[in-house]
Design a protein around this motif. Sequence first.
Motif, short mmCIF file in Angstrom:
data_model
loop_
_atom_site.label_atom_id
_atom_site.label_comp_id
_atom_site.label_asym_id
_atom_site.label_seq_id
_atom_site.Cartn_x
_atom_site.Cartn_y
_atom_site.Cartn_z
N GLN A 1 0.82 -1.22 0.00
CA GLN A 1 0.00 0.00 0.00
C GLN A 1 0.85 1.25 0.00
OE1 GLN A 1 -2.16 -0.61 3.59
NE2 GLN A 1 -4.01 -1.31 2.55
N ASP A 2 1.91 1.24 0.80
CA ASP A 2 2.61 2.49 1.07
C ASP A 2 3.83 2.74 0.20
OD1 ASP A 2 2.01 2.45 4.68
OD2 ASP A 2 0.73 2.82 2.95
N TYR A 3 4.29 1.74 -0.56
CA TYR A 3 5.51 1.94 -1.35
C TYR A 3 5.21 2.79 -2.59
CZ TYR A 3 9.65 0.93 -4.13
OH TYR A 3 10.78 1.05 -4.89
N LYS A 4 6.10 3.75 -2.86
CA LYS A 4 5.98 4.54 -4.09
C LYS A 4 7.25 4.31 -4.90
CE LYS A 4 5.96 8.64 -2.42
NZ LYS A 4 6.45 8.76 -1.06
N ASP A 5 7.13 4.30 -6.22
CA ASP A 5 8.29 3.99 -7.07
C ASP A 5 9.43 4.97 -6.92
OD1 ASP A 5 6.50 2.51 -9.83
OD2 ASP A 5 7.72 1.59 -8.27
N ASP A 6 9.13 6.24 -6.63
CA ASP A 6 10.21 7.24 -6.59
C ASP A 6 10.62 7.55 -5.16
OD1 ASP A 6 8.01 10.10 -7.22
OD2 ASP A 6 7.87 8.35 -5.92
N ILE A 7 10.49 6.56 -4.30
CA ILE A 7 10.82 6.77 -2.89
C ILE A 7 12.31 7.04 -2.73
CG2 ILE A 7 11.27 4.34 -2.34
CD1 ILE A 7 9.70 4.68 0.20
N THR A 8 12.67 7.95 -1.83
CA THR A 8 14.09 8.21 -1.56
C THR A 8 14.54 7.29 -0.43
OG1 THR A 8 13.68 9.85 0.15
CG2 THR A 8 13.80 10.64 -2.13
N ARG A 9 15.89 7.25 -0.24
CA ARG A 9 16.42 6.34 0.77
C ARG A 9 15.93 6.73 2.16
NH1 ARG A 9 21.86 6.30 2.88
NH2 ARG A 9 22.34 7.88 1.34
N GLU A 10 15.86 8.05 2.40
CA GLU A 10 15.40 8.51 3.72
C GLU A 10 13.95 8.10 3.97
OE1 GLU A 10 17.01 12.71 4.17
OE2 GLU A 10 15.33 12.66 5.60
N GLU A 11 13.13 8.27 2.91
CA GLU A 11 11.72 7.88 3.06
C GLU A 11 11.60 6.37 3.24
OE1 GLU A 11 10.35 9.39 -0.67
OE2 GLU A 11 9.65 11.26 0.17
N ALA A 12 12.50 5.63 2.56
CA ALA A 12 12.46 4.17 2.67
C ALA A 12 12.78 3.73 4.09
CB ALA A 12 13.44 3.55 1.68
N LYS B 1 17.42 7.95 17.20
CA LYS B 1 16.96 9.25 16.66
C LYS B 1 15.97 9.02 15.52
CE LYS B 1 21.26 11.72 17.37
NZ LYS B 1 22.46 11.80 16.56
N LEU B 2 16.29 8.05 14.66
CA LEU B 2 15.41 7.77 13.52
C LEU B 2 14.05 7.27 13.99
CD1 LEU B 2 17.87 6.04 11.05
CD2 LEU B 2 16.55 8.10 10.59
N LEU B 3 14.07 6.44 15.04
CA LEU B 3 12.81 5.92 15.55
C LEU B 3 11.94 7.04 16.08
CD1 LEU B 3 14.10 2.70 17.33
CD2 LEU B 3 12.50 2.78 15.45
N VAL B 4 12.57 7.97 16.80
CA VAL B 4 11.81 9.11 17.31
C VAL B 4 11.26 9.92 16.15
CG1 VAL B 4 12.01 11.29 18.55
CG2 VAL B 4 13.05 9.23 19.48
N LYS B 5 12.12 10.14 15.14
CA LYS B 5 11.73 10.98 14.00
C LYS B 5 10.54 10.38 13.26
CE LYS B 5 13.88 12.53 9.84
NZ LYS B 5 15.08 12.63 9.05
N SER B 6 10.52 9.05 13.16
CA SER B 6 9.42 8.46 12.39
C SER B 6 8.18 8.28 13.23
CB SER B 6 9.86 7.12 11.81
OG SER B 6 10.02 6.19 12.84
N GLY B 7 8.26 8.74 14.48
CA GLY B 7 7.07 8.70 15.32
C GLY B 7 6.71 7.31 15.80
N VAL B 8 7.66 6.42 15.67
CA VAL B 8 7.35 5.02 15.94
C VAL B 8 7.65 4.65 17.39
CG1 VAL B 8 8.67 2.90 15.54
CG2 VAL B 8 7.43 3.95 13.67
#
Lengths: 204, 250
Positions: free
Chosen positions: B177-188, B235-242
């Motif tokens: 559902q959530d994957y987009k073809d032009d996803i960047t590494r950060e978004e991935a 830090k990444l976990l906090v950033k992604s709100g997870v």
Amino acid sequence: MECVFGLVGTDFAIVVADTSAVHSILVHKSNEDKIMFLDSHKLVAASGEPGDRVQFTEYIQKNVALYQFRNGIPLTTAAAANFTRGELATALRKNPYSVNILLAGYDKETGPSLYYIDYIATLHKLEKGAFGYGSYFSLSMMDRHYHSGMSVEEAIDLVDKCIAEIRSRLVVAPPNFVIKIVDKDGAREYAWRQSVNDTPVPSA
Amino acid sequence: MSRRYDSRTTIFSPEGRLYQVEYAMEAIGNAGTAIGILSKDGVVLVGEKKVTSKLLQTSTSTEKMYKIDDHVACAVAGIMSDANILINTARIQAQRYSFAYQEPMPVEQLVQSLCDTKQGYTQFGGLRPFGVSFLFAGWDKNFGFQLYMSDPSGNYGGWKASAIGANNQAAQSILKQDYKDDITREEAVQLALKVLSKTMDSTSLTSEKLELAEVFLSPSGKVKYQVCSPENLTKLLVKSGVTQPATDTA
């Protein structure tokens, strides 16, 4: 007595080989093609034991083809040269091949290249190279006249100079030569240089 | 009634199934999840660690991610000891290729070569299959960044995003559902962490329970494989709100 030489130009590579097939004092034929198409964009000019020459170059050719069938992409010239050297090296201390090879190729990303692979598995990437007694003359000629970025006309002119030197100075000089070229459009025969043609048999 | 076709790996059942291969996949279904996502500028691998003890020496060893060659890495799910054998095999195959050709082995060829090894254990020798699935992440000059998934049968496929291990179907459907073809590494990275948090059993994600690795090109053009440090992971976990940061309101 077998002469093989080659050089790299601005966006092509040329290899030249004599076309004599000799056994002791007998000339079997004077139109033996010793430059094989390794694939669409690679040439292998080989000299040495006639049986080994054909056997080994065909073995490499078939392995290169197999790679392309299996993997859908061709080998680069560098990869093919290293593979060839590896096969010579593996056989060297068991059952050596007596074959010297000049491998010329064109890759889209890196352009033309020439690899010198001798019978004891030396590998050199070169701008100009040669094997055999003819090398004494062709290398000297190329050292004098070669410069990087030559056009096809300049390169062929240099090739003809080398052939002229070999013909005039080598005691048992091969009479005929074949010239093949490889560039972005692929590998193909460029010309023959014949000073002796097979005499036609008179028809009955 | 199908039990009599279980014990020999190298025979089909009457329904045309290889039970040992299926049982191997069962074993993997109990292992920690691993997710891989392909982006324009890199491949992201995230894994759930099952062994979380304070006594574990985390600085020197990784549980889920392994480097096969300078340009290829993998995430594993399944029996660790089986994985080690296959990882070693893959490393040898990669070096053997670069010894012969003086070039890095194309990623798909490496995957195919390892899968050929795995297939052998489903057809002859009388040995059981390996209880491991892999996610291979790599880069080569032919096809750029690639992600491959392979399983005990020796089948493999190229994926834009994939999951192996526990709850992989749930993870896979969220990814779809959530994957987009032009996803960047950060978004991935963000997406991978989000998906993992939804499919993991534990209530909150902390950096001790995860491993994150990325395959990307450095500015000089060389392929880099980087495992995220625990601090950066937090830090990444906090950033992604997870994950909730230290101060939390009920």
